[in-house]
Write an enzyme that holds these catalytic residues in place. Sequence first.
Site, PDB file in Angstrom:
ATOM      1  N   TYR A 239       0.847  -1.193   0.000  1.00 33.82           N
ATOM      2  CA  TYR A 239       0.000   0.000   0.000  1.00 33.82           C
ATOM      3  C   TYR A 239       0.893   1.258   0.000  1.00 33.82           C
ATOM      4  O   TYR A 239       1.870   1.331   0.752  1.00 33.82           O
ATOM      5  CB  TYR A 239      -0.911  -0.047   1.233  1.00 33.82           C
ATOM      6  CG  TYR A 239      -1.626   1.241   1.474  1.00 33.82           C
ATOM      7  CD1 TYR A 239      -2.430   1.785   0.476  1.00 33.82           C
ATOM      8  CD2 TYR A 239      -1.489   1.932   2.665  1.00 33.82           C
ATOM      9  CE1 TYR A 239      -3.070   2.997   0.676  1.00 33.82           C
ATOM     10  CE2 TYR A 239      -2.131   3.137   2.874  1.00 33.82           C
ATOM     11  CZ  TYR A 239      -2.910   3.660   1.866  1.00 33.82           C
ATOM     12  OH  TYR A 239      -3.541   4.857   2.064  1.00 33.82           O
TER      13      TYR A 239
ATOM     14  N   LYS B 253     -11.450  -1.515   5.891  1.00 31.98           N
ATOM     15  CA  LYS B 253     -11.794  -2.237   4.671  1.00 31.98           C
ATOM     16  C   LYS B 253     -12.829  -3.335   4.969  1.00 31.98           C
ATOM     17  O   LYS B 253     -13.924  -3.036   5.411  1.00 31.98           O
ATOM     18  CB  LYS B 253     -10.512  -2.764   4.041  1.00 31.98           C
ATOM     19  CG  LYS B 253      -9.410  -1.684   3.921  1.00 31.98           C
ATOM     20  CD  LYS B 253      -9.808  -0.619   2.944  1.00 31.98           C
ATOM     21  CE  LYS B 253      -9.007   0.669   2.932  1.00 31.98           C
ATOM     22  NZ  LYS B 253      -7.724   0.829   3.469  1.00 31.98           N
TER      23      LYS B 253
HETATM   24  C1  LIG Z   1      -3.235  -3.045   2.589  1.00 32.59           C
HETATM   25  C2  LIG Z   1      -3.454  -1.766   3.342  1.00 32.59           C
HETATM   26  N1  LIG Z   1      -2.845  -1.597   4.532  1.00 32.59           N
HETATM   27  C3  LIG Z   1      -3.007  -0.459   5.249  1.00 32.59           C
HETATM   28  C4  LIG Z   1      -3.801   0.572   4.786  1.00 32.59           C
HETATM   29  C5  LIG Z   1      -3.952   1.828   5.609  1.00 32.59           C
HETATM   30  O1  LIG Z   1      -5.172   1.812   6.266  1.00 32.59           O
HETATM   31  P1  LIG Z   1      -6.039   3.136   6.643  1.00 32.59           P
HETATM   32  O2  LIG Z   1      -6.446   3.769   5.371  1.00 32.59           O
HETATM   33  O3  LIG Z   1      -7.145   2.572   7.459  1.00 32.59           O
HETATM   34  O4  LIG Z   1      -5.120   4.023   7.433  1.00 32.59           O
HETATM   35  C6  LIG Z   1      -4.470   0.420   3.570  1.00 32.59           C
HETATM   36  C7  LIG Z   1      -5.333   1.506   3.061  1.00 32.59           C
HETATM   37  O5  LIG Z   1      -5.759   1.510   1.930  1.00 32.59           O
HETATM   38  C8  LIG Z   1      -4.282  -0.779   2.819  1.00 32.59           C
HETATM   39  O6  LIG Z   1      -4.883  -0.966   1.636  1.00 32.59           O
END
Ligand SMILES: Cc1ncc(COP(=O)(O)O)c(C=O)c1O
Length: 390
Positions: free
Chosen positions: A100, A197
Amino acid sequence: MSYKINSLLIHGGIDGDETTGAVNVPIYQTSTYKQDGLGKHRGWEYSRTGNPTRAALEKLIADLEGGEYGLAFASGLAAINTVLSLFRSGDRLIVSDNIYGGTFRILDNVFKNFNITYTIVNTSDLKAVEDAIADDVKAIYIETPANPLLTITDIREVAKISQRHGKLLIVDNTFLTPYLQRPLELGADLVIHSGTKYLGGHSDTISGLVAVKDKLLADRLYYLQNAIGGVLAPWDSFLIIRGIKTLGVRMDRHVKNAGRIAEWLSTSGYVSKVYYPGLESDPGYEIQRKQADGAGAMISFVLDEKYDYRKFFESLKLITLAESLGGVESLVCHPASMTHAAIPADIRKSVGIVDELIRFSVGIEDADDLIEDLEQAIRKSKGNGVINHE
Ligand SMILES: Cc1ncc(COP(=O)(O)O)c(C=O)c1O
């Protein structure tokens, strides 16, 4: 009695409220707690340190992941921030080459300033992981399936490498959730989630979760959680608990829809590449089957060069162009300019995150409607064979 995952989703963690018999954990909307005398409290002192609604979610994620301890944060990145704070100046992490964009950004623009560095490795190549091990490496950080190319890393095998060398294995399990994959049971030390998610599942709450087995590691993380302070609020904790109750039924439909759509895309003649670990032709297919109970519902694809991805995004009717994933509604995004824009263009291109890549979070709508929407949008995006990349 040990329950199976579908029962744990509903009754895991703290089931209801002992005091009143309410079947749901109440929202303890309080910042502080009465103390009966100096040093005499009832287990709760201040809600950054601990809150009963958050504690119920923390126990729930620990149960679901097959861990002992859980922690809930204000976002996935707040969870990642706290986990990365385990390290010290001079430490290095081995990191999957497609992760990400926000995870890359915090490593590259925040922790690197404190001399906590990283080496990017294709972690599906076990020899490359082994070769990257060095004295200063303290942890291996993987996503599998990875965001956005759905690359699969063999968790069991990477866990053997990390254990042999005394390193920590951290797995971001956002894309599959414990309903489909439980990294701690495969040998990982720490699991991270963007609870925003699939766990929340309704695109209405930002949250992050962590689960671990080891008491020393958990104590250090609880210390950091309180010291850094990026905790999840009681109301949001309640919403994530509520979302998790339907995770199983939602994931079943998500995965079924994604399987159909991936098959359709790959035989449609409209795309030059489909990334989905549930397709037999996918390089990660066998490992994915061994370590998880389903391939998830994230698909990435590249339209054939006859079609213009910009027009495609604008022509969709049912499917929404938006950041994020894992909600009941189908979302598409353009990783190069949205979720992965924080990754420098040369690194993006070298790992295959090309400008034409489209990421699709398959929702739980009717699969026929989704396919119809994709097809009409692709047809409308036909651009005389010329794509305008200004
Ligand atoms: C695989 C993954 N990890 C971590 C995150 C970060 O999460 P957050 O947006 O809840 O801070 C995301 C966000 O899209 C993600 O897709």
